[in-house]
Design an enzyme around this catalytic site. Structure first.
Site, PDB file in Angstrom:
ATOM      1  CE  LYS A 126      -3.910  -1.803   2.671  1.00  0.00           C
ATOM      2  NZ  LYS A 126      -5.134  -1.829   1.890  1.00  0.00           N
ATOM      3  CD  GLU A 152      -4.878   6.162   3.983  1.00  0.00           C
ATOM      4  OE1 GLU A 152      -3.955   6.045   3.148  1.00  0.00           O
ATOM      5  OE2 GLU A 152      -6.021   5.712   3.776  1.00  0.00           O
ATOM      6  NE  ARG A 173      -9.879  -8.957  -7.537  1.00  0.00           N
ATOM      7  CZ  ARG A 173     -10.920  -8.346  -7.021  1.00  0.00           C
ATOM      8  NH1 ARG A 173     -12.068  -8.369  -7.654  1.00  0.00           N
ATOM      9  NH2 ARG A 173     -10.839  -7.698  -5.882  1.00  0.00           N
TER      10      ARG A 173
HETATM   11  P1  ADP Z   1     -13.571  -6.202  -3.813  1.00  0.00           P
HETATM   12  O1  ADP Z   1     -14.636  -6.315  -2.779  1.00  0.00           O
HETATM   13  O2  ADP Z   1     -12.180  -6.131  -3.244  1.00  0.00           O
HETATM   14  O3  ADP Z   1     -13.818  -5.188  -4.872  1.00  0.00           O
HETATM   15  P2  ADP Z   1     -14.858  -8.184  -5.365  1.00  0.00           P
HETATM   16  O4  ADP Z   1     -16.102  -7.542  -4.888  1.00  0.00           O
HETATM   17  O5  ADP Z   1     -14.553  -8.147  -6.824  1.00  0.00           O
HETATM   18  O6  ADP Z   1     -13.609  -7.551  -4.601  1.00  0.00           O
HETATM   19  O7  ADP Z   1     -14.838  -9.685  -4.830  1.00  0.00           O
HETATM   20  C1  ADP Z   1     -13.733 -10.519  -5.043  1.00  0.00           C
HETATM   21  C2  ADP Z   1     -13.632 -11.446  -3.863  1.00  0.00           C
HETATM   22  O8  ADP Z   1     -14.568 -12.536  -4.000  1.00  0.00           O
HETATM   23  C3  ADP Z   1     -12.324 -12.135  -3.786  1.00  0.00           C
HETATM   24  O9  ADP Z   1     -11.358 -11.334  -3.214  1.00  0.00           O
HETATM   25  C4  ADP Z   1     -12.661 -13.361  -2.933  1.00  0.00           C
HETATM   26  O10 ADP Z   1     -12.666 -13.095  -1.560  1.00  0.00           O
HETATM   27  C5  ADP Z   1     -14.080 -13.697  -3.346  1.00  0.00           C
HETATM   28  N1  ADP Z   1     -14.076 -14.831  -4.281  1.00  0.00           N
HETATM   29  C6  ADP Z   1     -13.029 -15.472  -4.781  1.00  0.00           C
HETATM   30  N2  ADP Z   1     -13.354 -16.435  -5.629  1.00  0.00           N
HETATM   31  C7  ADP Z   1     -14.673 -16.465  -5.669  1.00  0.00           C
HETATM   32  C8  ADP Z   1     -15.617 -17.269  -6.382  1.00  0.00           C
HETATM   33  N3  ADP Z   1     -15.263 -18.198  -7.246  1.00  0.00           N
HETATM   34  N4  ADP Z   1     -16.925 -17.023  -6.188  1.00  0.00           N
HETATM   35  C9  ADP Z   1     -17.299 -16.051  -5.360  1.00  0.00           C
HETATM   36  N5  ADP Z   1     -16.435 -15.271  -4.668  1.00  0.00           N
HETATM   37  C10 ADP Z   1     -15.141 -15.456  -4.812  1.00  0.00           C
HETATM   38  P1  ADP Z   2      -8.136  -3.276   2.006  1.00  0.00           P
HETATM   39  O1  ADP Z   2      -6.901  -3.401   1.193  1.00  0.00           O
HETATM   40  O2  ADP Z   2      -8.091  -4.089   3.249  1.00  0.00           O
HETATM   41  O3  ADP Z   2      -9.377  -3.448   1.162  1.00  0.00           O
HETATM   42  P2  ADP Z   2      -8.383  -0.420   1.815  1.00  0.00           P
HETATM   43  O4  ADP Z   2      -7.210   0.452   2.041  1.00  0.00           O
HETATM   44  O5  ADP Z   2      -8.775  -0.680   0.390  1.00  0.00           O
HETATM   45  O6  ADP Z   2      -8.143  -1.795   2.560  1.00  0.00           O
HETATM   46  O7  ADP Z   2      -9.611   0.166   2.607  1.00  0.00           O
HETATM   47  C1  ADP Z   2     -10.786  -0.586   2.828  1.00  0.00           C
HETATM   48  C2  ADP Z   2     -11.935   0.329   3.238  1.00  0.00           C
HETATM   49  O8  ADP Z   2     -11.616   1.081   4.418  1.00  0.00           O
HETATM   50  C3  ADP Z   2     -12.304   1.369   2.222  1.00  0.00           C
HETATM   51  O9  ADP Z   2     -13.222   0.867   1.254  1.00  0.00           O
HETATM   52  C4  ADP Z   2     -12.921   2.456   3.071  1.00  0.00           C
HETATM   53  O10 ADP Z   2     -14.285   2.145   3.333  1.00  0.00           O
HETATM   54  C5  ADP Z   2     -12.148   2.385   4.358  1.00  0.00           C
HETATM   55  N1  ADP Z   2     -11.020   3.342   4.363  1.00  0.00           N
HETATM   56  C6  ADP Z   2      -9.783   3.102   3.894  1.00  0.00           C
HETATM   57  N2  ADP Z   2      -8.994   4.194   4.042  1.00  0.00           N
HETATM   58  C7  ADP Z   2      -9.752   5.151   4.605  1.00  0.00           C
HETATM   59  C8  ADP Z   2      -9.502   6.513   5.017  1.00  0.00           C
HETATM   60  N3  ADP Z   2      -8.339   7.090   4.872  1.00  0.00           N
HETATM   61  N4  ADP Z   2     -10.536   7.185   5.560  1.00  0.00           N
HETATM   62  C9  ADP Z   2     -11.738   6.590   5.743  1.00  0.00           C
HETATM   63  N5  ADP Z   2     -12.023   5.328   5.397  1.00  0.00           N
HETATM   64  C10 ADP Z   2     -11.046   4.605   4.828  1.00  0.00           C
END
Ligand code: ADP
Ligand code: ADP
Ligand code: MG
Length: 667
Positions: free
Chosen positions: A116, A200, A292
């Site tokens: 990150k 942050e 992806r």
């Molecule tokens: P994000 O919430 O980070 O945007 P998505 O909503 O696209 O990601 O969901 C992806 C997640 O779904 C993966 O990180 C995993 O935890 C879960 N996953 C993985 N493989 C499958 C599968 N075949 N069917 C449903 N969920 C899956």
């Molecule tokens: P991960 O890699 O575990 O998905 P992210 O950094 O993408 O973690 O953050 C996940 C969630 O946490 C975000 O979708 C948001 O809802 C919350 N979040 C992350 N960073 C911040 C921030 N600086 N301030 C407020 N909410 C945050």
């Protein structure tokens, strides 16, 4: 273009990829685990290769076995879907090294997003806005504390190598900083093996808005607008939609440009998503790139009219992007919800088991269903318990929401618990209707969308009872039709019936409660007693999934999914699900008769009659056995006495409340 590809995934996403391949004449190879031997993706693919045990680490995560399967079947490319190996740089590299195309970005692009802190630094040097903070190497607590003061509170401490919502702390004041730092580092060390953190600013009232990007290997990078995914529970998306109700045209363009910048910064190729966090003031900051295809990609497909999997295949096979930025147009509004086997009332505990019933609305130009299971399939404990994605489209957001509400009311899932009721409440909640939900809303106000009633509404009990009575009658009619005796009164259409003068009892289970309802009548005309009130029902009938009847001279209509065991009724706003319990087991003596009479507690077939006229019987003695609702019911004598008459033989079909056996009047 490819002529054969392997899909290194399962469930709905594998089925969805197969659908596009079929359109383009591309043959598909599925891989599967022990648990998935009979899964839909295996049935739908042209070929399927077993790769190992049910646990993902023994099958869907075994890169070498999957590459082996691709070589063996002559697949030219591998589509990783989402999850599993989709963001694994080593796998992408190994696939390419084996002379097979990886349908996704290059391993190096993925690696640049691995940390990150590194990702934020890279993005900010490319002019992509990031949340102000500290991403340096100095991890001395005293130094971090000093940096925190500079950033100001509230702020977030994040594991630099974290993900999946783990290793994050919100700190509201300097007094809480050091303790939170320590626990965040400890969690990071345990979960990710490294305890480096970054700091942050905490963005208040944050929204999650992401931009779909696409790039080819000829240097073209474009975006396909945004999806808003602010409705989240524990950082998991619950509703996804496009366009975002929050964005203005100008802001959309700025974010689109920033997303394209971000993709270019890591030499991105193929489909990706740039996630931004957006503050109440509209300022937006880069969070991460998902390298992806995403779960929620159909939302973008519905508003752009494009097939993202088709584009992925074209780009991976070396073609140019089919369109340039100025040709991307969107129309209307799309919303997606995910139907899960989980129990919202038990902290969203994932469910598993056979899908006894899976009724989903019919697909149309407004409704899209992406499912990886059909009725009768099993939701396995080994994988994500998602059952299906429901995506709706219409000209504008209010109409799309109405489509979603309507589509959800037609859905019914029995077997494992599902989140349908939760989603139904959520899509009617003012914060969703107004388009103002922020990412932390659901975690703070969960009770507003959880089913709360401690008893089912009375109109649902009445509707369920009518549906149950109709289902029982239908089943008895059908059984009689199939029976060998053409002279059985049941085989003669309409007419013959016996004794509906006395009332019979129906028992239901609603959540953890048992309910008794008493009914008289037949063929659509009933008198139903529930609690203190007695209600007259006339002209009841079920056609397809519409239950209608007259109640005290007022016409009522419900959506109903009913059989003799399970009933769901829906009044257009909300639903109630009931399970039938054999009345006989519920309350022995009364249901089978009283006084001199032994009546049928429900419609069914006589299995055996164990007594004959003149027999002396004692209270509780089994006189006959009947079969109803796939169970055997024991019919016992209500008292000691002598059998006066027997009106049935083994094999007969009897209607509810039919008089079966009579005792001689007591002296
Ligand atoms: P994000 O919430 O980070 O945007 P998505 O909503 O696209 O990601 O969901 C992806 C997640 O779904 C993966 O990180 C995993 O935890 C879960 N996953 C993985 N493989 C499958 C599968 N075949 N069917 C449903 N969920 C899956
Ligand atoms: P991960 O890699 O575990 O998905 P992210 O950094 O993408 O973690 O953050 C996940 C969630 O946490 C975000 O979708 C948001 O809802 C919350 N979040 C992350 N960073 C911040 C921030 N600086 N301030 C407020 N909410 C945050
Ligand atoms: Mg994230």
């Amino acid at each position: 273009m490819f002529t054969k590809i392997l899909i290194a995934n399962r469930g709905e996403i594998a089925c969805r990829i197969i659908r596009t391949c079929r359109q383009f004449g591309i043959r598909t190879v599925a891989v599967y685990s022990d648990a998935d031997a009979k899964a839909q993706h295996v049935k739908q693919a042209d070929e399927a290769i077993h790769v190992g045990g049910s646990i993902p680490s023994e099958s869907y995560l075994c890169g070498d076995k999957i590459i082996e399967a691709a070589k063996k079947t002559g697949a030219q490319a591998i589509h990783p879907g989402y999850g599993f190996l989709s963001e694994n740089a080593d796998f992408a590299e190994a696939v390419e090294a084996a002379g097979i195309r990886f349908i996704g970005p290059k391993a190096n692009s993925m690696r640049k997003m691995g940390s990150k802190a590194g990702a934020k630094d890279l993005m900010s040097t490319h002019g992509v806005p990031v949340v102000p903070g500290y991403t340096g190497e100095n991890q001395e607590p005293a130094y971090l504390f000093q940096e925190a003061d500079r950033i100001q509170y509230p702020l977030m401490i994040k594991a630099a190598h974290g993900g999946g919502g783990k290793g994050m702390r919100i700190v509201r004041s300097s007094g809480e900083f050091l303790a939170n730092l320590e626990s965040c580092q400890r969690e990071a060390k345990n979960a990710f093996g490294r305890d480096r953190v970054l700091l942050e600013k905490y963005i208040e009232q944050p929204r999650h808005i992401e931009i779909q990007v696409f790039a080819d290997s000829h240097g073209n990078t474009i975006h396909l607008n945004e999806r808003e995914c602010s409705a989240q529970r524990r950082y998991q998306k619950v509703i996804e939609e496009s366009p975002s109700p929050f964005l203005t045209g100008e802001r959309r363009k700025q974010m689109g440009d920033a997303a394209v910048q971000a993709a270019k910064a890591i030499d991105y190729v193929n489909a990706g998503t740039v996630e931004f966090i957006v503050g109440a003031d509209g300022d937006f900051y880069f969070m991460e790139i998902n390298t992806r295809l995403q779960v929620e990609h159909p939302v973008t497909e519905m508003v752009t009219g494009l097939d993202l999997v088709e584009w992925q295949l074209r780009v991976a096979s070396g073609e140019k992007l089919p369109l340039v930025q100025s040709e991307i147009q969107t129309k209307g509004h799309a919303i997606e919800v995910r139907l899960y086997a989980e129990d919202p009332e038990k902290n969203f505990l994932p469910g598993s088991g056979r899908l006894e019933k899976l009724h989903l609305p019919a697909p149309s130009k407004n409704v899209r269903i992406d499912a990886g299971v059909v009725e009768g399939d099993t939701v396995s404990i080994f994988y994500d318990p998602m059952i299906a994605k429901l995506i709706v489209w219409d000209e504008d957001r209010p109409r799309a929401l109405a489509q979603l509400q309507n589509a959800l009311s037609y859905a019914d899932i029995k077997g494992p618990k599902s989140n349908i009721e939760f989603l139904e409440k959520l899509v009617r909640h003012p914060v969703v209707v107004s388009g103002n939900i922020t990412t932390n809303y659901l975690d703070q106000h969960l009770s507003e969308v959880l089913p709360q009633a401690d008893a089912p509404a009375a109109h649902f009990v009445i509707a369920a009872t009518v549906a149950a009575l109709l289902a029982d009658e239908k089943q008895t009619r059908q059984a009689a039709m199939r029976s060998s005796d053409p002279h059985s009164p049941w085989a003669i259409a309409d007419g013959w019936r016996i004794g509906h003068e006395s009332q019979r009892k129906l028992c239901f289970r609603w959540r953890d409660q048992n309910l008794d309802v008493y009914a008289k009548g037949s063929h659509g005309n009933y008198e139903i007693t529930h609690g203190e009130s007695t209600i007259n029902i006339g002209n009841a009938g079920i056609h397809d999934v519409t239950l209608s009847f007259q109640r005290d001279a007022m016409a009522q209509r419900f959506l109903a999914h009913a059989d003799t065991r399970m009933i769901t009724v829906h009044d257009g706003q909300s639903r109630a699900g009931f399970e039938r319990i054999p009345a006989f087991f519920f309350d022995d003596s009364k249901a089978s008769g009283s006084g001199d009479r032994i009546n049928a507690p429900m419609p069914g077939r006589m299995v055996v009659v164990k007594s004959k006229i003149g027999d002396e019987v004692t209270e509780g003695q089994e006189l006959a056995v009947m079969e109803a609702m796939k169970m055997e019911l024991s019919l016992k004598s209500p008292r000691t006495g002598k059998i006066a008459s027997i009106n049935v033989n083994a094999g007969d079909f009897v209607e509810a409340d039919a008089l079966l056996i009579k005792l001689e009047a007591a002296q």
